[in-house]
Design a protein around this motif. Sequence first.
Motif, short mmCIF file in Angstrom:
data_model
loop_
_atom_site.label_atom_id
_atom_site.label_comp_id
_atom_site.label_asym_id
_atom_site.label_seq_id
_atom_site.Cartn_x
_atom_site.Cartn_y
_atom_site.Cartn_z
N GLY A 30 -18.11 -13.22 -0.77
CA GLY A 30 -17.66 -13.54 0.58
C GLY A 30 -16.21 -13.20 0.87
N GLU A 31 -15.63 -12.29 0.10
CA GLU A 31 -14.22 -11.92 0.33
C GLU A 31 -14.05 -11.06 1.59
N ALA A 32 -12.80 -10.91 2.02
CA ALA A 32 -12.45 -9.98 3.10
C ALA A 32 -12.16 -8.62 2.47
N LEU A 33 -12.83 -7.58 2.94
CA LEU A 33 -12.72 -6.26 2.32
C LEU A 33 -12.52 -5.17 3.37
N ASN A 34 -11.77 -4.14 3.00
CA ASN A 34 -11.50 -3.02 3.90
C ASN A 34 -12.32 -1.80 3.48
N ILE A 35 -13.17 -1.33 4.40
CA ILE A 35 -14.07 -0.20 4.16
C ILE A 35 -13.47 1.01 4.89
N ALA A 36 -13.07 2.04 4.13
CA ALA A 36 -12.26 3.11 4.72
C ALA A 36 -12.86 4.49 4.49
N PHE A 37 -12.51 5.40 5.39
CA PHE A 37 -13.03 6.77 5.38
C PHE A 37 -11.88 7.72 5.69
N LEU A 38 -11.73 8.75 4.85
CA LEU A 38 -10.69 9.76 5.05
C LEU A 38 -11.36 11.12 5.01
N PRO A 100 -7.12 -0.28 1.44
CA PRO A 100 -8.58 -0.18 1.37
C PRO A 100 -9.14 -0.67 0.04
N ASP A 101 -10.38 -1.18 0.10
CA ASP A 101 -11.09 -1.61 -1.12
C ASP A 101 -12.17 -0.61 -1.52
N PHE A 102 -12.70 0.10 -0.52
CA PHE A 102 -13.72 1.13 -0.74
C PHE A 102 -13.33 2.31 0.13
N VAL A 103 -13.29 3.52 -0.47
CA VAL A 103 -12.87 4.71 0.28
C VAL A 103 -13.87 5.84 0.08
N ILE A 104 -14.32 6.42 1.20
CA ILE A 104 -15.07 7.68 1.14
C ILE A 104 -14.10 8.80 1.48
N THR A 130 -5.26 5.89 -7.64
CA THR A 130 -4.22 5.14 -8.36
C THR A 130 -3.40 4.24 -7.42
N SER A 131 -3.77 4.16 -6.16
CA SER A 131 -3.01 3.36 -5.20
C SER A 131 -3.10 1.87 -5.51
N LYS A 132 -2.26 1.09 -4.85
CA LYS A 132 -2.02 -0.32 -5.17
C LYS A 132 -3.31 -1.15 -5.25
N THR A 133 -4.24 -0.93 -4.30
CA THR A 133 -5.44 -1.78 -4.26
C THR A 133 -6.53 -1.32 -5.23
N LYS A 134 -6.30 -0.19 -5.92
CA LYS A 134 -7.28 0.37 -6.87
C LYS A 134 -8.69 0.42 -6.25
N PRO A 135 -8.84 1.15 -5.15
CA PRO A 135 -10.13 1.13 -4.45
C PRO A 135 -11.23 1.84 -5.21
#
Length: 372
Positions: A30-38, A100-104, A130-135
Amino acid sequence: MEYQIKYENGIANRGCLYRLKKVMDRAKAGEALNIAFLGGSITQGSLSSKPELCYAYHVYEWWKKTFPQADFTYINAGIGGTTSQFGVARAEADLLSKEPDFVIIEFSVNDDSTEHFMETYEGLVRKVYTSKTKPAVLLVHNVFYNNGANAQLMHGRIARHYNLPAVSMQSTIYPEVVAGRIENREITPDDLHPNDAGHALVASVITYFLDKVKTEDATEQSEPDYPAPLTKNTYEKSIRHQNSDENVVCHGFVADTSAQRDITDCFKHGWTASKKGDSITLDVEGCNISVQYRKSVKLPAPVAEIIVDGDAEHAVRLDANFDETWGDKLELDTILEHGENKVHKVEVRLTETHENDAVPFYLVSVIGSSEK
């Protein structure tokens, strides 16, 4: 319409699932997570009838439906007509600053299948991973539906080298188009950008893999050792120089201080000039130098040249006239690659103007990339 495609064939590289499993565990909790796309225009949502019908939003909705107890934020950092070379230079501002926690990452139809783009793609992948959040990172290979072209050959080498999961439309949707079981016009009007049905199909290849990961038992107890680069890797540390830089000398070039609407409003934070002889000089550190400027469909437009370290003999022409009709293009030209790693003096000077120029010359940025 339901299409029968061989989803299993879409797993171009299984990769290490440790990070992806961890993100799913956090979602279950149930955490808060950031789902990201680049990515490029397909990630941006080009040709979907509304933003919620693009593949990225469908994937975001998969996370919301699969883990209703979690709190997800959607981050779309897609910009049409851009490559991983620009992606690595803007990753910090447009993506990583959002934690971000998950990145496409999706650049396989924007990059050419060359060593150059294997290097820029590797720099981007390393910077994100290698970024801070280790996505958790998932690589997506889209495809041209008329000829099956993409940069998967080069990008796939990066996926395997870093043991990252990757999914492919080249081995799932494209074979069905070739076989005639999917009519290309049912899923794409231009053989590249999906329509609503095409976006849903691309998303289904991705969510098939995510479903599989979710149901599989975790085999990896930890992350693998991080490997040394496969290429020279001189793009990972790329810095964009725009008009916030103090170390710029303008003669006729004027800073554009108008507000930026969003990241796709890309002719911003640069400089304009309209008189022959107008020039701008700046110091750029690195062994690679590239320049971004506007190629305009409004003709005529001025022409400039860019000179590095006073070497006028090897000046590169920057022609702002664009002979397409689809709109202005954010052009990115590589001026120096694998040169001396030092501070270079870069000058951009207007060499041709016309009495009836429709637009001024727009210099968006100069990018320097340093060896680590």
